[in-house]
Scaffold this active site. Sequence first.
Site, PDB file in Angstrom:
ATOM      1  N   GLU A 216       0.894  -1.204   0.212  1.00 41.85           N
ATOM      2  CA  GLU A 216      -0.141   0.115   0.099  1.00 41.85           C
ATOM      3  C   GLU A 216       1.019   1.258   0.100  1.00 41.85           C
ATOM      4  O   GLU A 216       2.030   1.331   0.573  1.00 41.85           O
ATOM      5  CB  GLU A 216      -0.861   0.045   1.343  1.00 41.85           C
TER       6      GLU A 216
ATOM      7  N   LYS B 292       2.360   4.457   1.415  1.00 38.89           N
ATOM      8  CA  LYS B 292       2.461   4.941   2.791  1.00 38.89           C
ATOM      9  C   LYS B 292       1.920   6.643   2.694  1.00 38.89           C
ATOM     10  O   LYS B 292       2.966   7.297   2.305  1.00 38.89           O
ATOM     11  CB  LYS B 292       3.973   4.647   3.488  1.00 38.89           C
TER      12      LYS B 292
END
Length: 585
Positions: free
Chosen positions: A249, A251
């Site tokens: 993902e 950050k």
Amino acid sequence: MDFSVVAGMFDRLESTSSRLEMADIMADYFSKAGPGELKSMVYLSQGRLGPEFATKEFGMADRLVLKAISFTSGDTDAATEALWFELGDPGAVAERLLGRKKQTTLFSEKLTLGRVIEVLTAIANAEGRDSQDKKMKLLANLLHNSDPVEARYICRIVAGRMRIGVASMTMLDALAIAFAEKSDRDEIERAFNVTSDLGLVAEALATGGLDAVREIKVGVGNPIKVMLAERLPSLGEILGRMGGRCALEYKYDGIRVQAHISPDGVKLYSRRLEDLTPNFPDIVESLRERCRHGTLIVEGECVAVDPETEAMLPFQNVTLRRRKHNMAEAVMKVPVRLFMFDLLYADGVDYTVKPFPERRAALADAFELGGDLGLTHLEVVSSEGEADAFFDGALAKKCEGIMAKSLNDDSVYRAGSRGFLWIKYKRDYRSDLADTFDLVVVGAFHGRGKRAGLYGALLMAVYDEDTGRYGTVCKLGTGFDDAFLEALPGMLEGWETDSAPKHVDAEMKPDVWVEPAVVLEVAGAEMSVSPIHTAAMGVFREGSGVGIRFPRFTGRVRDDKAPEDATTVAELVAMYRMQLDPAAE
Ligand code: ATP
């Protein structure tokens, strides 16, 4: 219970800095208290009337406390203030002045714990135009009946300076000793991590034992301690550690929020359990309107975006939302987006015990997404090439790096812990710079030349989770701009002490000691074994710790972190090993 018993416990705790001894002392007192009393003792030991996330401040500055002391002792305000300048602590002033008075008066009645709680509650609740006067008189009334040691602690509590150094972990040790077996400590800690309420856990343990503690579940209204990520130096190692396949993902560089949604409304908590609800009224409204559940707990990162282009803006922008006044203006000027990354609870179901893929699927269905509510950008990868491309994409979008998340069956949400189920990888790692550190100010040095009259440098430390102590890693004097240097004395006000704070180990002596409270982000060129620093003492060489060379303040005050959330000794050791041999991790 007489309040003198509780004050006696505080007095004994203050005279030791050994975590083991503190736990034993508290266990001894806790086992003799009734359940209601126990709860109050637990909260008061940390200077509060309730759990951290739901207690009102007392709203008494030092000077107002001094006024109550003069009112009771009969000394002039000027004399009381002069003594305060000398002793630096309103508690010590009260002890001295009331001690002298008590030798001559005999009218006071014995204070009970119940009475102290009742009056402290009234002080916290006093509102309105004459609230300051009301608070002062309530305190004076309490001081009238207190002995000198009781007065010391009452004044410290209302002034927000309890600081006898009882960390939550020590309190959990004490509860385990008093009411369970040592081996039950993990279960007790779990209950705390999912409720953030030590009093609640203590009461359950005292009344229903371990069975009652096991019954404590995740629920709306009790913030859950956040899960945190480990770090590794390369994407290859991250993939290896995750078993060859994981979710990546972006950050996002913003403010982490945990949203609790129920028919009663929405509350937002920061990672250190502050109430952020007033700071994001727009997000609160969207969450309320577009939630598909009755009750829900989700986590995400609030990021500022450019109102024209929707591009993500650096962290400094979203901090403009941390102000107290004129929120309507801030909402207009600093639009934000909430990028949600986890779902912890929905309609009575505890999702923290479910694997990440299940949580993420539930999250994707939990809201009507769009506008200011979105999910973190996610991709499942199984090769280094894919991971590399994803990382480049994250940087292009101005994110600070990526988070890798395990997809395995054991990928539960580990409340309150840092582990390898999440691994972060940041821009800085790639350019060979060490990751930044979040360091605690424990001392300050007077400035010279251009910085005369201000502080010129700071003594910085990391936190040892095992001992509850702080060890120094560097003297920091670079990266400060004029505005920061001007603001610094205000930031440290009330935390300065004459001698080394109880939980700080330092060889280097600053001009002014500072209680651990303020956390700053610091970049460093490298780490080295150092005889003048005390963090990780003896780990790499006998008699030496680990220091950070050429430290530089990044400009980021981590006011979202409590000192216990700073970089830990364990992290420092891991980072130093990574620096010594990047391939070995
Ligand atoms: P840092 O100082 O790098 O923010 P940290 O110590 O605050 O680190 P870490 O566990 O290292 O916390 O990193 C997790 C933090 O990153 C979270 O607290 C959260 O604020 C932020 N974050 C941003 N994007 C994500 C994401 N997609 N998933 C989880 N956390 C994220």
